[in-house]
Scaffold this active site. Structure first.
Site, short mmCIF file in Angstrom:
data_model
loop_
_atom_site.label_atom_id
_atom_site.label_comp_id
_atom_site.label_asym_id
_atom_site.label_seq_id
_atom_site.Cartn_x
_atom_site.Cartn_y
_atom_site.Cartn_z
CG ASP A 294 -2.20 0.75 0.99
OD1 ASP A 294 -3.24 0.43 1.58
OD2 ASP A 294 -2.15 1.72 0.19
CD GLU A 489 -6.73 5.51 2.86
OE1 GLU A 489 -6.54 5.86 1.68
OE2 GLU A 489 -5.81 5.13 3.62
C1 GLC Z 1 -4.47 4.18 -0.06
C2 GLC Z 1 -5.33 3.00 0.31
C3 GLC Z 1 -5.44 1.96 -0.78
C4 GLC Z 1 -5.30 2.63 -2.14
C5 GLC Z 1 -3.88 3.19 -2.23
C6 GLC Z 1 -3.67 3.94 -3.56
O1 GLC Z 1 -3.76 4.64 1.05
O2 GLC Z 1 -5.02 2.33 1.52
O3 GLC Z 1 -6.72 1.33 -0.62
O4 GLC Z 1 -5.51 1.67 -3.17
O5 GLC Z 1 -3.57 4.04 -1.15
O6 GLC Z 1 -4.51 5.06 -3.61
#
Ligand code: GLC
Length: 594
Positions: A294, A489
Site C-alpha cells: 500500500d 480511510e
Molecule cells: C491508499 C489505500 C489503498 C489505495 C492506495 C492507492 O492509502 O489504503 O486502498 O488503493 O492508497 O490510492
C-alpha cells in the site's frame, strides 16, 4: 522472432527470455510504482519504471476523461520506448466507478452493494467500471476491497461489502470476474487488486501505529486514525475463518494482484509478515500473481528505509507503491542486493510475477492506443445500472402505519437536509478527491431532483437544507436526508456514531411540521438511531448511493419495491461494536422490510 515479443509463445517462455535480457536496474524499475505527480515520463523512460499510479485525487488538469487518457498514454509511450520496451501498467482506485475521473459513473459504495445481495449486479458493475477505466488507458484497478469491517467506527467500513465473510467472498469474486472479463488480454479487461491482505477490517480501536518517521497523517485528535491501519488482534483461526475467506474465493476467481494491508497482525505489520505473504498466500494457497504494497507501506516497517525494504521484499512483497522518491527506492534496492540482504533469486521471482501479469494483460501485444471508446465514461447505459444498484441497495428499516410508499395523491411534501441536494455528499469519499467533497463535484442527480421528477404535478414540494419552512407550514409528508460528511480511510474513524445535535435538531424541526416523517440516511456505516426512532415513521438506509441517488425517489413512491437487506448488523448502542454474533442487534444482517 525474439521470444518475449512472440505473442504465440507460452507466457512462461516469454517471461524467462525477457528476464534473462534484463539488467538489475531494469528489474528494479519493474518493482517500482510511482505516483503520477512525482515522476516525469522522461524519468519513466530513463529508469525503466514499471508502474505509475493515481492516488485518490491524482487527476490531470483539467480533470476530463480525454486528459486522463492523454496523461496515462504519455507514461505508457515513455515505457514503450525503453531498451526492452517493457510496457508500463497504470493503476488507479476505481472503487465505486472510475471515481477520480470527472464525469465517470459513480456507483454505490460497497456497503450498499452488499445490501443488494446481488452478485450478478456486482459483476456487471465490475464489468462496466472496467470499460470506463480501460477507456482512459488504465488497466489496473485497486479494487475490490474484500475487507470485513468488524468495528464500524472504522473510516473504511463503507469499502466493505459486509460483516459476513461468505457474502464478501461472493461479491468480491463477482466484481473481480466482471473487471477481468472473459480474458485478461482483452483491451476492456482491467486487472483487479484484491485488498487489503489481510485483516484490515479486524483492527482494534486505539491500535493505529504512530511513527515519527512517517508523514504526520497518523497524528490523531483522539478520533481520526485511531483504528485504521491498526493491529488485528484476532488469533490465526479467526483470521483464517473470517478475514482470509474472501481471498480464497478471489484466487478461485482469477486474482492476479493482491494489495498488502497496512494493518498489523499479532503486533507485526502485514507488509513484513513473511509467514502470511509467502508461506500462506504464495505457498499454501498457491498465489502466482504479484503483491503490491500500500501507499508508503514499506516506510512503516522500520525507521531506516533500507531495513524496511529488506524486511518487506524478503517477506514476499513484489512491487513497491513507493510512491514518491523513485531514485531513493532504486538506489536503496541496489545496495540491498549488492549487500546480499535481498537475493537475486527474490528479485527474479518478484519481476517474473510482475511480467507474467503484464503479458497476461496483453500489454506487450495490444498497443496501448487500441483501447475502448472514451464515450463509455459516464454513458447513460452505465448510469442506468447505477440507478438499479441505488434502488436495490436501499434498506427499509422501519415503516410505521405504511408511511411508505408515499401516495401519489399526497398534496404537500417537505424535503430537508443538505445531503438531499448535494452530489458530493451522496457519493462520499474516494470521489474526484481522496476525501471526496461537497457540492457539484461531478455530474449526477440528487434525491431532490428525483423527487421533483417523481412527484405528481398537483403536489407541492418545499425544500430547505436547514429544514426551516414558512411559519405555520404543515405538510402531509416530510423527508429528512441525514448524511455523514464525506471521508476516506482513517479520516473517517469516529468514536461515536450517534446522531449529532444538529441532526437531532433537524429531525425535530421537520417532525414539527409534517404528519408523516421519513428519514433517509446517507452513511458509510450503520449509525446509532435508537434514541430518535420513535419520532421517525419510516427509516431508509441508503448508504452512499453515488451519482444516481435520484433513483431512490421511485422506491419512496413505490414505483420500485424495496428489496435491500442489511449486510451489516445494526447496533442499538456503541456497546454492540465491534461485531459479535451474540449481540441482540436493533436489526440483524439480512433484515429489510419490503
Ligand atoms: C491508499 C489505500 C489503498 C489505495 C492506495 C492507492 O492509502 O489504503 O486502498 O488503493 O492508497 O490510492
Amino acid at each position: 522472432m525474439t521470444t518475449y515479443l512472440d505473442k504465440t509463445a507460452p507466457i512462461a517462455d516469454r517471461v524467462s527470455d525477457l528476464l534473462a535480457r534484463m539488467t538489475l536496474a531494469e528489474k528494479l524499475g519493474q518493482m517500482a510504482q510511482i505516483e503520477k505527480n512525482s515522476i516525469t515520463s522522461d524519468a519513466v523512460n530513463e529508469c525503466g519504471i514499471g508502474s505509475v499510479l493515481s492516488g485518490g485525487g491524482g487527476n490531470p488538469t483539467p480533470n476530463t476523461p480525454e486528459n486522463w487518457r492523454a496523461m496515462v498514454q504519455d507514461f505508457q509511450k515513455a515505457a514503450a520506448e525503453t531498451r526492452l520496451g517493457i510496457p508500463l501498467i497504470y493503476g488507479s482506485d476505481a472503487v465505486h466507478g472510475h471515481n477520480n475521473v470527472y464525469g465517470a459513473t459513480i456507483f454505490p459504495h460497497n456497503i450498499g452493494l452488499g445490501a443488494t445481495h446481488d452478485a450478478a449486479l456486482v459483476k456487471e458493475i465490475g464489468r462496466v467500471t472496467a470499460l470506463e477505466t480501460a477507456a482512459t488507458s488504465v488497466r489496473w484497478n485497486f479494487a475490490p476491497a474484500v475487507s470485513i469491517a468488524r468495528d464500524i467506527r472504522w473510516g473504511r467500513s463503507y469499502e466493505s461489502y459486509s460483516q459476513d465473510p461468505q457474502l464478501v467472498a461472493e461479491l468480491g469474486a463477482a466484481y473481480l470476474k466482471g473487471s477481468q472479463g472473459a480474458a485478461l488480454s482483452d483491451n476492456t479487461s482491467v486487472v483487479g487488486s484484491v485488498k487489503h491482505f489481510v485483516g484490515d477490517g479486524g483492527t482494534a480501536w486505539g491500535t493505529t501505529g504512530r511513527y515519527a518517521w512517517v508523514k504526520d497523517w497518523w497524528k490523531t485528535d483522539g478520533e481520526r486514525w485511531m483504528i485504521d491501519q491498526g493491529d488485528c488482534l484476532d488469533d490465526e483461526e479467526t483470521l483464517r475463518n473470517v478475514h482470509l475467506i474472501p481471498y480464497l474465493a478471489a484466487l478461485e476467481a482469477g486474482a492476479r494482484n493482491i494489495m498488502v494491508s497496512y494493518n498489523s497482525w499479532d503486533g507485526l505489520r502485514m507488509h513484513g509478515q513473511k509467514y502470511m505473504l509467502t508461506d500462506v498466500l504464495k505457498g499454501e494457497l498457491g498465489f502466482t500473481g504479484f503483491l503490491v504494497t500500500d501507499w508508503l507501506g514499506i516506510n512503516q516497517l522500520a525507521a531506516d528505509y533500507y531495513d524496511g525494504l529488506v524486511i518487506g521484499i524478503n517477506a514476499g512483497i513484489d512491487m513497491v507503491m513507493v510512491p514518491f522518491d523513485f531514485v531513493m527506492f532504486i538506489n536503496t534496492m541496489q545496495k540491498a542486493v549488492n549487500d546480499g540482504a535481498i537475493s537475486a533469486a527474490r528479485i527474479d521471482d518478484a519481476v517474473s510475477r510482475i511480467l507474467t501479469v503484464k503479458f497476461e494483460l496483453g500489454l506487450f501485444d495490444n498497443h496501448y492506443t487500441d483501447i475502448p471508446s472514451i464515450d463509455f465514461v459516464g454513458c447513460e447505459a452505465h448510469r442506468e445500472i447505477a440507478r438499479e444498484a441505488v434502488q436495490k441497495s436501499a434498506v427499509l428499516l422501519k415503516n410505521a402505519d405504511a408511511a411508505l410508499p408515499i401516495q401519489s395523491a399526497v398534496k404537500s411534501v417537505l424535503v430537508a437536509g443538505a445531503g438531499a441536494n448535494d452530489i458530493g455528499m451522496q457519493c462520499g469519499g474516494w470521489t474526484i478527491e481522496w476525501q471526496g467533497g461537497t457540492g457539484a463535484i461531478t455530474p449526477g442527480e440528487s434525491l431532490l431532483t428525483g423527487l421533483t421528477k417523481a412527484i405528481p404535478a398537483t403536489t407541492n414540494l418545499f425544500y430547505s437544507g436547514e429544514g426551516t419552512f414558512a411559519k405555520g407550514t404543515q405538510a402531509e409528508v416530510g423527508i429528512v436526508v441525514l448524511s455523514e460528511p464525506p471521508y476516506a480511510e482513517g479520516e473517517g474513524d469516529r468514536k461515536d456514531l450517534a446522531f449529532t445535535a444538529d441532526e437531532i435538531a433537524l429531525i425535530e424541526r421537520v417532525r414539527a411540521c409534517c404528519d408523516t416523517l421519513i428519514v433517509v440516511l446517507y452513511s458509510g456505516r450503520p449509525r446509532i438511531v435508537t434514541e430518535q426512532l420513535d419520532q421517525i415513521d419510516a427509516l431508509v438506509a441508503a448508504w452512499l448511493p453515488g451519482s444516481e441517488a435520484a433513483a431512490l425517489a421511485e422506491v419512496l413512491f413505490g414505483q420500485v419495491p424495496f428489496t435491500g437487506k442489511l449486510s451489516f448488523a445494526w447496533p442499538k448502542t456503541m456497546d454492540q461494536i465491534p461485531y459479535a454474533a451474540d449481540h441482540d442487534y436493533l436489526w440483524p444482517i439480512g433484515f429489510g422490510l419490503t
